[in-house]
Scaffold this motif. Structure first.
Motif, short mmCIF file in Angstrom:
data_model
loop_
_atom_site.label_atom_id
_atom_site.label_comp_id
_atom_site.label_asym_id
_atom_site.label_seq_id
_atom_site.Cartn_x
_atom_site.Cartn_y
_atom_site.Cartn_z
N GLU A 83 -17.02 20.32 -40.45
CA GLU A 83 -15.68 19.82 -40.09
C GLU A 83 -14.68 20.96 -39.98
OE1 GLU A 83 -15.62 15.26 -41.76
OE2 GLU A 83 -15.10 16.85 -43.19
N GLN A 84 -14.73 21.90 -40.92
CA GLN A 84 -13.79 23.02 -40.91
C GLN A 84 -14.05 23.96 -39.75
OE1 GLN A 84 -13.89 24.92 -44.74
NE2 GLN A 84 -13.07 23.14 -45.79
N ARG A 85 -15.29 24.33 -39.56
CA ARG A 85 -15.61 25.34 -38.54
C ARG A 85 -15.48 24.82 -37.11
NH1 ARG A 85 -20.03 29.49 -40.70
NH2 ARG A 85 -19.30 29.60 -42.85
N PHE A 86 -15.77 23.53 -36.92
CA PHE A 86 -15.72 22.98 -35.57
C PHE A 86 -14.51 22.08 -35.34
CE2 PHE A 86 -20.21 23.98 -36.25
CZ PHE A 86 -20.42 24.81 -35.16
N ARG A 87 -13.67 21.96 -36.36
CA ARG A 87 -12.43 21.18 -36.28
C ARG A 87 -12.68 19.76 -35.76
NH1 ARG A 87 -9.48 26.41 -34.40
NH2 ARG A 87 -8.79 27.12 -36.44
N VAL A 88 -13.59 19.10 -36.45
CA VAL A 88 -13.91 17.69 -36.14
C VAL A 88 -13.87 16.90 -37.44
CG1 VAL A 88 -15.37 18.21 -34.14
CG2 VAL A 88 -16.41 18.07 -36.41
N GLU A 89 -13.83 15.59 -37.30
CA GLU A 89 -13.92 14.71 -38.46
C GLU A 89 -15.20 13.91 -38.32
OE1 GLU A 89 -11.61 11.03 -40.57
OE2 GLU A 89 -10.41 12.54 -39.53
N ILE A 90 -16.10 14.10 -39.27
CA ILE A 90 -17.39 13.42 -39.25
C ILE A 90 -17.28 12.22 -40.18
CG2 ILE A 90 -19.86 13.62 -39.70
CD1 ILE A 90 -19.51 16.67 -39.14
N GLY A 91 -17.10 11.05 -39.60
CA GLY A 91 -16.92 9.83 -40.37
C GLY A 91 -18.25 9.25 -40.84
#
Length: 72
Positions: free
Chosen positions: A41-49
């Motif tokens: 999430e931090q490195r790819f700037r996504v939110e994995i729900g």
């Protein structure tokens, strides 16, 4: 992206052999899996729900890449 994911995986879970078939949900301890998700999430700037945390999305590096790309 592949190399970055492998680097994260090796950092968080050096016991996972990325050259072999694996299923991270089955092969990782829960704390390690959570740490891996946090790093992704931090490195790819996504939110994995919760919906994305399926076995299908974590059965290979390619599956992880496909999931991340779908979230960007």
């Amino acid at each position: 992206m592949r190399d970055r994911i492998i680097d994260i995986l090796n950092m968080v879970c050096p016991y996972i052999d990325t050259d072999e078939e694996f299923n991270l949900i089955e092969d990782m301890e829960e704390d390690d899996f959570d740490a891996f998700i946090d790093e992704l999430e931090q490195r790819f700037r996504v939110e994995i729900g919760e919906n994305e945390r399926s076995e299908e999305n974590f059965e290979s590096i390619d599956a992880i890449i496909e999931m991340i790309e779908s979230l960007q």
